[in-house]
Structure formats: structure tokens, C-alpha cells
Design a protein around this motif. Structure first.
Motif, short mmCIF file in Angstrom:
data_model
loop_
_atom_site.label_atom_id
_atom_site.label_comp_id
_atom_site.label_asym_id
_atom_site.label_seq_id
_atom_site.Cartn_x
_atom_site.Cartn_y
_atom_site.Cartn_z
N ILE A 317 2.31 -0.43 7.85
CA ILE A 317 3.60 0.20 7.54
C ILE A 317 4.75 -0.65 8.07
CG2 ILE A 317 5.06 2.20 8.07
CD1 ILE A 317 2.45 3.91 7.98
N MET A 357 -1.91 2.76 1.49
CA MET A 357 -1.17 3.94 1.91
C MET A 357 -1.80 5.21 1.33
SD MET A 357 1.10 2.91 4.01
CE MET A 357 -0.07 1.63 4.52
N CYS A 376 2.29 7.65 5.71
CA CYS A 376 1.61 6.85 4.67
C CYS A 376 2.09 7.27 3.29
CB CYS A 376 0.09 7.02 4.77
SG CYS A 376 -0.67 6.20 6.19
N THR A 379 5.67 6.09 2.67
CA THR A 379 5.68 4.63 2.47
C THR A 379 5.16 4.28 1.08
OG1 THR A 379 5.33 4.27 4.84
CG2 THR A 379 4.88 2.42 3.37
#
Length: 598
Positions: A317, A357, A376, A379
Motif C-alpha cells: 500500500i 489488494m 486494501c 486502495t
């Protein structure tokens, strides 16, 4: 004082017992710490003699084709005799019928001279490799495994040598004016003795053979760890493991070699390092964890990965900027044929990050990490929104549709949902058929074609691309293959005829030029799991195979049948195409599994 002596004796006896117990405990701990080989050894006699040098100095060579027993004896019958002079040194080239991993067992007789005899051994995945010298130009090497070396053979004895991937072995008598008696030369095949629980059979024998060859290729690489190749790259390359693991899931079901290899990669790669120094390979480790859990359902094993897995997700990330664009460092790599195309690599890494992700959101939800699961997901959404900024410059560039890298990036973008699969297929994947395919990323190209509902096109490419390796004599699939190598190419199981191209020596690129090219690479097994998933139709939709959708796509096939391993047992499936194209299916599954027929 007798009672004192008796007391002293009892004390000593108790002390001895304690010492014995301590010794036995230490011995048990030592034995537990020892590693036992879970593989077996199989002895294989040659199936043919390909070539002989100074054949007039060789007698009884056909005796080497007889079934041996690995034992020297005093009768000296059924012997192959090689006799050298000052100027002539006989040699013989043996074919063991298929690629294998292991070495040679050489059983000698008893010539008049009782001195050890020096011979040169050369292994080869092709005839021409077994016949070559290491000259620094042709790619031949002893990297990772010795395939060209001298040894001394005993008089009336047995010697076992070698540990490589090969099908052919050449033996040269090195000593002058010497007689060598060979009773047996057998290959020692070392492998895991495990059943092929998965199967695939249809009315097209070419596809059947391709499925079996992919399964066998990975089986050979299931050694101490899950390797990439049995001659070269006898290593755990994590990105390369993903198509291999999908084949393991499809053919063998659970096997210890997968978690053992994943754990090795984890333990030797402390964060923030990338596995093998390649950022995408750490992503593949994460994606394998997701797929392994879905197919095997081992929650205890997944929980063991929690600390590393969550820390890896946080690291990934951190490599996404505010605009949602990946900024991965380290070695930026998809596969070798795309390695000179930075735009393709950028697009592919963006897609891999989206997949990471998505997997991270699923796994963190299972591991009770809701905040990281949400991070996640956010993102992923940010990266999807930014995807056109990544993909459009690449796909609107001056790069030709069949240029190296286009099909790799297009396949990942389609799988990740960053490009419509139909666009990826019609504009890139299906352009010029198998041109631009690679053995590693060919699996993802096929999956992207399936996402575009072009199952027939994928079947045609499997027949054309992987089938071409079989036509050239392959018994395992190769590290790389280019369809443009085919014109005037020789087979790998014969001496190269005059005027023909040596497909092993004359081709290859990057780290696999010439004879360094591996002809048994597990990442090339993609059609095996692809055929079971998209033709036989087995889609795992819940962890541990608790729910499976059956969605067959037969294309031009009339019928297909097979089996699929799950933690609860084997699923048996048969599909037959009826008049009008309707498919009649028979499915028998363990009662613990919910089957959804689509």
C-alpha cells in the motif's frame, strides 16, 4: 555398613537411569530434527541407443537395454564392452525415454585389468545438449547441477552419480588402451510417489497429452522444494510458483511441497525486502496464499502467515501514490519476453497490485483484520480509478499489437478488471494467434481469453503453442518457446540433420540462451489447470472447495470427463455435447461440497 553400600548402589542406579532417560530424550530430539527424504527412487533402463562413436570398438551395446537389477556378478554375461586405443575412444549415447530428475547407476563387470576406469558423463535434456561441450558460447553450463563431468568407475562394482534434469546421457571412455565392461547403465529417477488425483480426458488426444505433460512437468519439479526447473533454476522462484501451484491444486491436491516452499521464501525474505529481489514476486506470494487457501481450506496455515502477510500488504500500500499509481521499486519484472518493455511492465504491475489488494481484502477479512481489509479495498478502488492513466499510454503507443509485452500486460489488465476482456482479446491476445505467447504468462493469456468468452481461441492456441513442443519431441514443457522457432527446426530427440536448425542450441534469450535453456520448467504447465477449470468447468468459489461452480466450455470438443481433488475427496465429472450444442453433465461430488451447475 552393608546398608550404606546398598543405599549407595540404589543412588547410583537411579542416577544411571536418569542419565539414560536424558540420553534417550536427546536421541529422540536428534532423530526428530533429522530430515527424511519424502521422495522415492526408480531405476529406468535405456529405451534406445541413439548414437555410438567408434562403434567397432563397442560390443554388446544392446545389453544395456535389458532390464537390470543393480547388482554386479561374477558371470560377466550380458556385458557391453568398450575398448579404447591410443587414438580412438568409444562413446555411447543413451535415451531413457522421458525427461527425469536424478542421476545414473553404473554397474561394471570384470575386465582383465582391475584398475578403476575414467569416463566422461554428459547429461542432456536434448540429444544435442548431451553431445555438446561447455565452450562459453553455446550456453552449455554446469550451473545449478553438474551435467558434464569425469568420474572413475570401480572394477566389478556399482557407482551412482549425478543429480540433474535429463533424458539423454553420453558416456565416453577416456583412458587409452583400456577395456570397460558395462553391465548396466540405469537412470535413477527421484520423485514424490503421489497419485494423480486430478485427470482430464476428451475426444482430442492432443489436448489430453498436453494436460498430462503439464502435470508431469510440475511433478518432476516437486523435489525437496517446488522448483522452477530440474536442470537449471533448481530454486524457489515465487512468481514462477503461481502457475505451478495451480497445477498442484488441479492434479495432486494438497502436498507439503507448496507450504514448505512458501515458508522458505517468507523466512529468507525479511520485509521490506522483495522476494527474489522482485516486487511482483512478493505479490505472487500473496496471491498464492489466497488461492492455496481457497483450494485447500487450511485456516491454521493461513493464520501462521498473518504477521508477514499483513506487513507485506502495508508495504505494498505504501508503494501507491495519491493518484492511485503503483510505484513499486526493486526489480520491476513480469516475465522475460516482456522485460524490455517498461510500459507493459508498468501496466502489468498496476494490474497485479489491484489483484493483490483484492486478495488482501479477502484474506484480512478472514484473519479478523477489518481495518487493513478496508484499507486494501479503498486502495484497490483508487487504483482502478487511476487505471486509464496507466493502460492508455501503453495501448495507444506505437508498440505493435504483437510486440513483446503486449499480451502479458493485456492479460493482467483483463484479469484485474482494468480493461474489458473482449478488448484485450480482440486487439492483443488473439492477434496473430500464438505469436507473442510465452510459457509463463501464457497461462494468464489463456485466462484472459476465457474472461472474453473466447474458449475456442484459447483451445486453438493450446494446440498450436504447447502442442508444437510435443511435436518436437518434448516430454516436459520448456522455460520458453517462440512459435517463430518452428520453421526448419529439428526435434530434440534426434541428432540434428544436415540443414536443420538446432532448436535447443540456436534459440533462447536473456538468461536462457542456447543449451542453458531449460526444457522442463514448471511455470509452463498452465494448460493443465486451465483445461480443468474452463473446459471441465471446475471453479472453486468458497474456501476449502466447500462450494464449486461447474461451468464447462467444450468449444469444438464432443465430450470431456475428468476428476478434481478436494479436501473432502474426488469430484467426478463428465460432459457430453448434445444435438443443438446443449451439454449433458454427470457430476458426482462428496456430500460436503455444494455443487452449482451453470
Amino acid at each position: 555398613m552393608t546398608w550404606l553400600k546398598h543405599l549407595d548402589y540404589n543412588i547410583n542406579l537411579k542416577f544411571m537411569k536418569i542419565q539414560i532417560l536424558i540420553f534417550l530424550s536427546l536421541l529422540a530430539s536428534s532423530l526428530a530434527a533429522q530430515q527424511r527424504d519424502s521422495r522415492i527412487r526408480e531405476y529406468i533402463s535405456p529405451v534406445r541407443i541413439v548414437w555410438q562413436q567408434n562403434s567397432e570398438l563397442i560390443q554388446g551395446s544392446d545389453n544395456l537395454l535389458l532390464q537390470g537389477n543393480g547388482q554386479s556378478d561374477l558371470t560377466n554375461r550380458s556385458i557391453c564392452k568398450l575398448t579404447s586405443t591410443m587414438n580412438q575412444h568409444p562413446a555411447i549415447l543413451l535415451d531413457f525415454g522421458k525427461e527425469l530428475q536424478g542421476g545414473l547407476q553404473i554397474v561394471t563387470g570384470m575386465p582383465i585389468s582391475q584398475k578403476p576406469v575414467t569416463v566422461r558423463i554428459r547429461f542432456g535434456e536434448s540429444v544435442s545438449e548431451a553431445m555438446c561441450d561447455i565452450d562459453g558460447k553455446n550456453g552449455a553450463t554446469n550451473d545449478h547441477a553438474m551435467r558434464d563431468f569425469m568420474i572413475r568407475l570401480p572394477w566389478l562394482g556399482v557407482l551412482e552419480v549425478g543429480n540433474s534434469g535429463f533424458r539423454f546421457a553420453r558416456i565416453d571412455l577416456v583412458n587409452d588402451t583400456t577395456e570397460l565392461h558395462l553391465k548396466e547403465v540405469r537412470a535413477i529417477s527421484t520423485f514424490r510417489d503421489i497419485p494423480y488425483k486430478g485427470s482430464f480426458c476428451c475426444n482430442d488426444e492432443r489436448l489430453n497429452k498436453i494436460w498430462e505433460t503439464g502435470a508431469y512437468t510440475v511433478h518432476l519439479n516437486m523435489q525437496e522444494y517446488l522448483w522452477d526447473g530440474v536442470k537449471r533454476d533448481r530454486l524457489v522462484w515465487v512468481g514462477d510458483l503461481h502457475p505451478e501451484v495451480m497445477t498442484v491444486n488441479t492434479v495432486f491436491g494438497y502436498n507439503e511441497v507448496v507450504p514448505k516452499s512458501l515458508d522458505l521464501a517468507r523466512d529468507i525474505t525479511p520485509l521490506p525486502q522483495w522476494m527474489s529481489g522482485i516486487s511482483s514476486y512478493s505479490i505472487w506470494w500473496l496471491l498464492i496464499q489466497r488461492d492455496w487457501f481457497y483450494y485447500q481450506g487450511d485456516i491454521a496455515y493461513l493464520q501462521e502467515q498473518k504477521t508477514y502477510l499483513t506487513d507485506l500488504l502495508r508495504l505494498l500500500i505504501s508503494k501507491v501514490n495519491e493518484d492511485g499509481i503503483e510505484q513499486l521499486d526493486g526489480n520491476r519484472f513480469l516475465d522475460w519476453p516482456s522485460s524490455t518493455n517498461p510500459q507493459a511492465i508498468h501496466a502489468g504491475l498496476q494490474a497485479l497490485m489491484v489483484l493483490a489488494m483484492k486478495a488482501g481484502n479477502e484474506l484480512c477479512s478472514i484473519l479478523n483484520e477489518p481495518e487493513l481489509a478496508d484499507e486494501c479495498l479503498s486502495t484497490m478502488k483508487k487504483m482502478i480509478k487511476a487505471a486509464p492513466k496507466v493502460s492508455e499510454p501503453f495501448f495507444n503507443s506505437s508498440i505493435a499489437p504483437d510486440a513483446p509485452g503486449s499480451k502479458q500486460a493485456a492479460s493482467l489488465l483483463a484479469i484485474a478488471g482494468l480493461m474489458k476482456p473482449q478488448k484485450a482479446d480482440t486487439e492483443y491476445l488473439s492477434v496473430n494467434g500464438a505469436n507473442g505467447f510465452s510459457t509463463f504468462y501464457g497461462y494468464y493469456m489463456l485466462c484472459a481469453m476465457a474472461a472474453a468468452n473466447n474458449y475456442q481461441g484459447a483451445l486453438d492456441i493450446i494446440r498450436e503453442y504447447w502442442g508444437a513442443m510435443l511435436d518436437l519431441g518434448a516430454t516436459t514443457f520448456w522455460e520458453d518457446f517462440d512459435i517463430n522457432w518452428l520453421p526448419n527446426a529439428s526435434r530434440i530427440d534426434e541428432l540434428v540433420p544436415e540443414g536443420k536448425k538446432d532448436i535447443h542450441k540456436d534459440y533462447g534469450a536473456y538468461c536462457y540462451k542456447g543449451f542453458r535453456h531449460s526444457l522442463c520448467h514448471g511455470w509452463a504447465s498452465g494448460p493443465t489447470s486451465w483445461l480443468s477449470k474452463y473446459v471441465l468447468g471446475v471453479h472453486v468459489t468458497k474456501p476449502g472447495c466447500r462450494e464449486i461452480e461447474i461451468k464447462p466450455h467444450l468449444g469444438d470438443l464432443e465430450w470431456v470427463e475428468g476428476t478434481f481433488p478436494t479436501p473432502y475427496g474426488i469430484i467426478k465429472i463428465r460432459h457430453e455435447k448434445q444435438h443443438g450444442g446443449k451439454i449433458k453433465s454427470q457430476i458426482k461430488a462428496p456430500e460436503e461440497i455444494k455443487i452449482i451447475k451453470k
